[in-house]
Design a protein around this motif. Structure first.
Motif, PDB file in Angstrom:
ATOM      1  N   LEU A  27       2.231   1.706  -3.483  1.00 13.70           N
ATOM      2  CA  LEU A  27       1.207   2.151  -4.425  1.00 13.70           C
ATOM      3  C   LEU A  27       0.833   3.616  -4.196  1.00 13.70           C
ATOM      4  O   LEU A  27       0.601   4.362  -5.149  1.00 13.70           O
ATOM      5  N   ILE A  28       0.768   4.030  -2.920  1.00 17.06           N
ATOM      6  CA  ILE A  28       0.466   5.438  -2.630  1.00 17.06           C
ATOM      7  C   ILE A  28       1.578   6.335  -3.148  1.00 17.06           C
ATOM      8  O   ILE A  28       1.322   7.402  -3.728  1.00 17.06           O
ATOM      9  N   LEU A  29       2.843   5.917  -2.949  1.00 15.01           N
ATOM     10  CA  LEU A  29       3.963   6.700  -3.469  1.00 15.01           C
ATOM     11  C   LEU A  29       3.897   6.807  -4.986  1.00 15.01           C
ATOM     12  O   LEU A  29       4.087   7.898  -5.558  1.00 15.01           O
ATOM     13  N   TYR A  51       1.205   6.548  -6.775  1.00 12.96           N
ATOM     14  CA  TYR A  51       0.034   7.386  -7.051  1.00 12.96           C
ATOM     15  C   TYR A  51       0.383   8.867  -6.916  1.00 12.96           C
ATOM     16  O   TYR A  51      -0.030   9.702  -7.735  1.00 12.96           O
ATOM     17  N   LEU A  52       1.162   9.200  -5.881  1.00 10.52           N
ATOM     18  CA  LEU A  52       1.585  10.587  -5.682  1.00 10.52           C
ATOM     19  C   LEU A  52       2.493  11.057  -6.813  1.00 10.52           C
ATOM     20  O   LEU A  52       2.365  12.190  -7.304  1.00 10.52           O
ATOM     21  N   LEU A  93       0.825  -1.198   0.000  1.00 13.51           N
ATOM     22  CA  LEU A  93       0.000   0.000   0.000  1.00 13.51           C
ATOM     23  C   LEU A  93       0.864   1.254   0.000  1.00 13.51           C
ATOM     24  O   LEU A  93       0.576   2.222  -0.727  1.00 13.51           O
ATOM     25  N   ALA A  94       1.926   1.265   0.803  1.00 10.09           N
ATOM     26  CA  ALA A  94       2.817   2.428   0.833  1.00 10.09           C
ATOM     27  C   ALA A  94       3.456   2.658  -0.533  1.00 10.09           C
ATOM     28  O   ALA A  94       3.553   3.795  -1.007  1.00 10.09           O
ATOM     29  N   SER A 114     -12.310   2.224   0.607  1.00 12.82           N
ATOM     30  CA  SER A 114     -11.114   1.688   1.250  1.00 12.82           C
ATOM     31  C   SER A 114     -11.212   0.173   1.414  1.00 12.82           C
ATOM     32  O   SER A 114     -10.193  -0.528   1.386  1.00 12.82           O
ATOM     33  N   ILE A 144     -10.272  -1.209  -1.937  1.00 14.98           N
ATOM     34  CA  ILE A 144      -8.821  -1.118  -2.114  1.00 14.98           C
ATOM     35  C   ILE A 144      -8.127  -2.205  -1.297  1.00 14.98           C
ATOM     36  O   ILE A 144      -7.187  -2.858  -1.781  1.00 14.98           O
TER      37      ILE A 144
END
Length: 386
Positions: free
Chosen positions: A14-16, A18-19, A11-12, A267, A270
């Motif tokens: 994928l968020i990075l 995504y950012l 998740l971390a 969420s 996800i």
């Protein structure tokens, strides 16, 4: 690496990613406009200083002073007072809802200190309100979906009552049916779109915004992002002013509640995707005997057997404490991880006319979702063991 750590790292990552993708897209879209605006502003300053023979340094000083006055609520256009009672009420509403538009901020030291303590309690209470609202939305949607399913069975010629008589105890014709989280997401999404479109129609006519700007404001406000570039109900006078301000508050309240609920359900989707990806990784994923695992997506509960040791909720072990044992901070933090699984579990149990209680009494939050509800259930469990 266990499943929880794998899911967290995935998740971390994928968020990075995504950012990074978002930064690249917004930079490509907005940076050229920013450069053009800078060139245009410099040209305007040069034309102004040459036409009126004004010193450029003095003009910059004046503009900086205006920026400070702007932060205190002073505008060129006539706006409503920021700190009369109605303006202050609008401000505290943006504080406790965590929207924080930023068009009004405390300027005094006393006001800033008071805001810290006021926001601490107000934001926590409002988040609790949103969680309780989500519980009731889930309950209502579960009953509606159950009613629709029963009606579909009747239309198909299946007698629900007859089926119940043929089965024994708790089994009925709906025993194998479970309401889908995807339907909940669809219903909440449609409700959010209807509210946003209705509110945008109001804002575009009352604020003289374009419809796209109105939709943009609705998302920014309802999601509590609150940039503050567009803020509703700020002019001093409107047609039907009191009705408009009431409608504005109601739209923001309903929109924030619906979007908050929608975010929680998304969420879950996800997390279901993350579980599917982690499941494809070369690692073992077992549900230990005598424990529970709540699987996601279809809202189903798979239980091998119950033991005195406890249960595994969403892959996280939650052990039953011995009599008189206090709840630990670690257990309270771990309970956050199972809130999504409990949300789905509540959806399924509510559709089947409520969870089967194993305790003789409940407090005000037992049976709910979230860390507070789980903590109360754990404390209740301890009191029963005593």
């Amino acid at each position: 690496m266990n499943e929880d750590n794998a899911r967290f790292c995935l998740l971390a990552g994928l968020i990075l990613l995504y950012l990074l993708c978002g930064a690249a897209i917004f930079s490509a879209l907005e940076h050229p406009f920013e450069l053009h605006a800078r060139r245009l502003w410099k040209q305007q300053l040069d034309n102004f200083t040459q036409r009126y023979r004004v010193n450029l340094g003095a003009l910059h000083t004046l503009l900086r002073q205006y920026e400070e006055a702007n932060g205190a609520g002073i505008r060129v256009d006539t706006l409503r007072p920021r700190w009369d009672f109605s303006g202050a009420f609008y401000f505290v509403g943006t504080v406790v809802s965590t929207i924080g538009f930023g068009m009004t901020t405390p300027a005094t030291i006393a006001g800033k200190i008071f805001l810290i303590f006021y926001g601490l309690i107000g934001c926590a209470a409002t988040i609790l309100f949103f969680n309780l609202f989500l519980e009731r939305i889930i309950t209502m949607l579960a009953y509606i979906m159950r009613w629709c399913h029963e009606r579909r069975l009747r239309c198909a010629g299946v007698g629900v009552e007859a089926s119940r008589e043929e089965t024994s105890g708790e089994e009925d014709s709906l025993e194998g049916w479970k309401p889908s989280v995807y339907y909940v997401m669809l219903i909440l999404g449609v409700a959010s779109i209807v509210i946003a479109c209705s509110a945008s129609t109001l804002y575009s006519s009352m604020e003289n915004w374009s419809y796209v700007d109105s939709l943009y404001f609705c998302f920014v406000a309802f999601s509590t992002i609150g940039f503050g570039d567009l803020v509703s109900s700020q002019r001093q006078q409107y047609e039907s002013q009191e009705a408009y301000r009431l409608g504005n508050c109601l739209f923001i309240l309903m929109g924030v509640c619906c979007i908050y609920s929608l975010f929680n359900v998304i969420s879950i989707i996800i997390k279901q995707t993350l579980n599917w990806i982690v499941g494809k990784l070369p690692m073992s994923s077992h549900c230990p005997p005598g424990r529970h695992r709540y699987t996601e997506g279809s809202v189903e509960t798979v239980c091998d057997s119950e033991t005195e040791a406890g249960a595994v909720n969403d892959g996280v072990y939650v052990g039953r404490r011995l009599s008189g044992e206090m709840i630990s901070v670690n257990e309270f933090m771990v309970s956050n991880k199972v809130s999504l699984a409990l949300l789905q579990k509540q959806l399924s149990e509510t559709a089947h006319q409520g969870p089967r209680q194993s305790y003789g009494h409940q407090n005000g939050f037992s049976g709910g979702v979230g860390a507070l509800a789980i903590m109360n259930n754990r404390l209740q469990e301890t009191s029963v063991d005593r």
